[in-house]
Design a protein around this motif. Structure first.
Motif, PDB file in Angstrom:
ATOM      1  N   ARG A  94     -30.660 -49.400  -3.064  1.00 19.90           N
ATOM      2  CA  ARG A  94     -30.670 -49.157  -4.503  1.00 19.90           C
ATOM      3  C   ARG A  94     -32.070 -48.821  -4.995  1.00 19.90           C
ATOM      4  NH1 ARG A  94     -32.087 -54.072  -7.249  1.00 19.90           N
ATOM      5  NH2 ARG A  94     -32.340 -55.834  -5.795  1.00 19.90           N
ATOM      6  N   ALA A  95     -32.123 -48.126  -6.104  1.00 15.99           N
ATOM      7  CA  ALA A  95     -33.407 -47.824  -6.744  1.00 15.99           C
ATOM      8  C   ALA A  95     -33.910 -49.083  -7.438  1.00 15.99           C
ATOM      9  CB  ALA A  95     -33.238 -46.693  -7.750  1.00 15.99           C
ATOM     10  N   ALA A 111     -34.605 -43.943  -3.863  1.00 13.25           N
ATOM     11  CA  ALA A 111     -34.316 -45.028  -2.923  1.00 13.25           C
ATOM     12  C   ALA A 111     -34.325 -44.453  -1.514  1.00 13.25           C
ATOM     13  CB  ALA A 111     -32.954 -45.660  -3.224  1.00 13.25           C
ATOM     14  N   SER A 132     -20.511 -43.654  -1.686  1.00  7.34           N
ATOM     15  CA  SER A 132     -21.171 -43.728  -2.989  1.00  7.34           C
ATOM     16  C   SER A 132     -22.624 -44.177  -2.920  1.00  7.34           C
ATOM     17  CB  SER A 132     -20.387 -44.670  -3.911  1.00  7.34           C
ATOM     18  OG  SER A 132     -20.280 -45.972  -3.342  1.00  7.34           O
ATOM     19  N   PRO A 133     -23.415 -43.633  -1.979  1.00  7.51           N
ATOM     20  CA  PRO A 133     -24.834 -43.994  -1.948  1.00  7.51           C
ATOM     21  C   PRO A 133     -25.605 -43.224  -3.017  1.00  7.51           C
ATOM     22  CG  PRO A 133     -24.402 -42.388  -0.251  1.00  7.51           C
ATOM     23  CD  PRO A 133     -23.069 -42.708  -0.887  1.00  7.51           C
ATOM     24  N   LEU A 134     -26.765 -43.765  -3.395  1.00  9.37           N
ATOM     25  CA  LEU A 134     -27.631 -43.066  -4.336  1.00  9.37           C
ATOM     26  C   LEU A 134     -28.176 -41.790  -3.700  1.00  9.37           C
ATOM     27  CD1 LEU A 134     -28.934 -43.208  -7.150  1.00  9.37           C
ATOM     28  CD2 LEU A 134     -30.825 -44.486  -6.116  1.00  9.37           C
ATOM     29  N   VAL A 135     -28.517 -41.874  -2.422  1.00 11.13           N
ATOM     30  CA  VAL A 135     -28.900 -40.694  -1.635  1.00 11.13           C
ATOM     31  C   VAL A 135     -27.980 -40.669  -0.419  1.00 11.13           C
ATOM     32  CG1 VAL A 135     -31.289 -40.624  -2.410  1.00 11.13           C
ATOM     33  CG2 VAL A 135     -30.708 -42.026  -0.438  1.00 11.13           C
TER      34      VAL A 135
END
Length: 254
Positions: A94-95, A111, A132-135
């Motif tokens: 996560r960021a 992230a 569903s990852p941020l990157v």
């Protein structure tokens, strides 16, 4: 938390309770190198156990987790073996606001990406880590991996990286492939089998080891597994922090 090594004029001033995340980020900053830098982060008990009841959390502590988060906050990519992903219940990185400015200044995304090493691709691609990852999550595998599993990984949104022949992932090639994609600040969190492969391939640059003041006995894995190397490789002590009997050490390749 206090600094035990290296000893400086500021060492005494360090012993003032909990360190800020900025102070930890400075202490664990990656070196300025042209190529990739692979560091490992592991925890071990006094009698060499890397886990208890199959997980590392029981032998960790709050400060260890702060350092764990800091190392992630500094990395371009976090590399983990498939078994560790399953046992530890990996989720997308996560960021974190505390590292946002530093990541922007370093030209990094919000992230770190997570890279999962798996020859068989026996993974649940419906998990948040993949869908569903941020990157986007990367999956490192061999050219001989099952085509249907490669297709499943890609359908879930993962980036499949071929880093070996047959079903085997070559550790040195994995590092090169990640660096070619702009991931130069590499962090591996294991497990022991994957770390052992990096050690055997001679591509590990830095070892961040938390020594927990605990004894577990039993037959738990060490921090690195697999075949032993022909000649042990020497590392140099870079730093040691201490809190409540836990030692947070950093060793770098000589």
């Amino acid at each position: 938390m206090r600094r035990l090594f290296p000893v400086t004029d500021l060492t005494a001033a360090d012993d003032r309770g909990e360190w800020s995340l900025d102070a930890l980020a400075d202490a664990y900053a990656y070196p300025d190198t042209d190529g990739p830098w692979l560091r490992a982060n592991m925890v071990s008990t006094l009698d060499g156990a890397a886990q208890h009841d199959g997980r590392s959390q029981p032998i960790s502590c709050a400060s260890d987790m702060r350092i764990f988060g800091t190392l992630r906050g500094l990395a371009d990519v976090v590399i983990a073996g498939a078994e560790t992903v399953r046992l530890e219940g990996y989720r997308p990185a996560r960021a974190r606001e505390a590292f946002a400015a530093g990541r922007v200044a370093a030209g990094q995304g919000p992230a770190p990406a997570v890279a999962v090493v798996s020859g068989s691709l026996d993974l649940d691609f419906s998990l948040p880590l993949f869908v569903s990852p941020l990157v986007p999550t990367l999956v490192l595998t061999g050219a001989g991996a099952p085509p249907d599993r490669i297709a499943a990984a890609r359908s879930a949104g993962a980036e499949v990286v071929l880093a070996g022949e047959g079903s085997r992932v070559d550790p040195a090639r994995a590092v090169r492939e990640l660096a070619a994609r702009g991931h130069r600040r590499l962090l591996t969190e294991g497990g022991p089998r994957l770390l052992g492969q990096f050690v055997a391939a001679g591509v590990l640059d830095e070892m961040c080891l938390t020594l927990a003041p605990m004894l577990t006995a039993g037959d738990a894995q060490r921090i690195a597994g697999g075949p032993s190397v022909a000649v042990p490789e020497r590392f140099a002590l870079a730093s040691v922090l201490e809190e409540a009997g836990f030692l947070f050490s950093r060793y770098r390749r000589i």
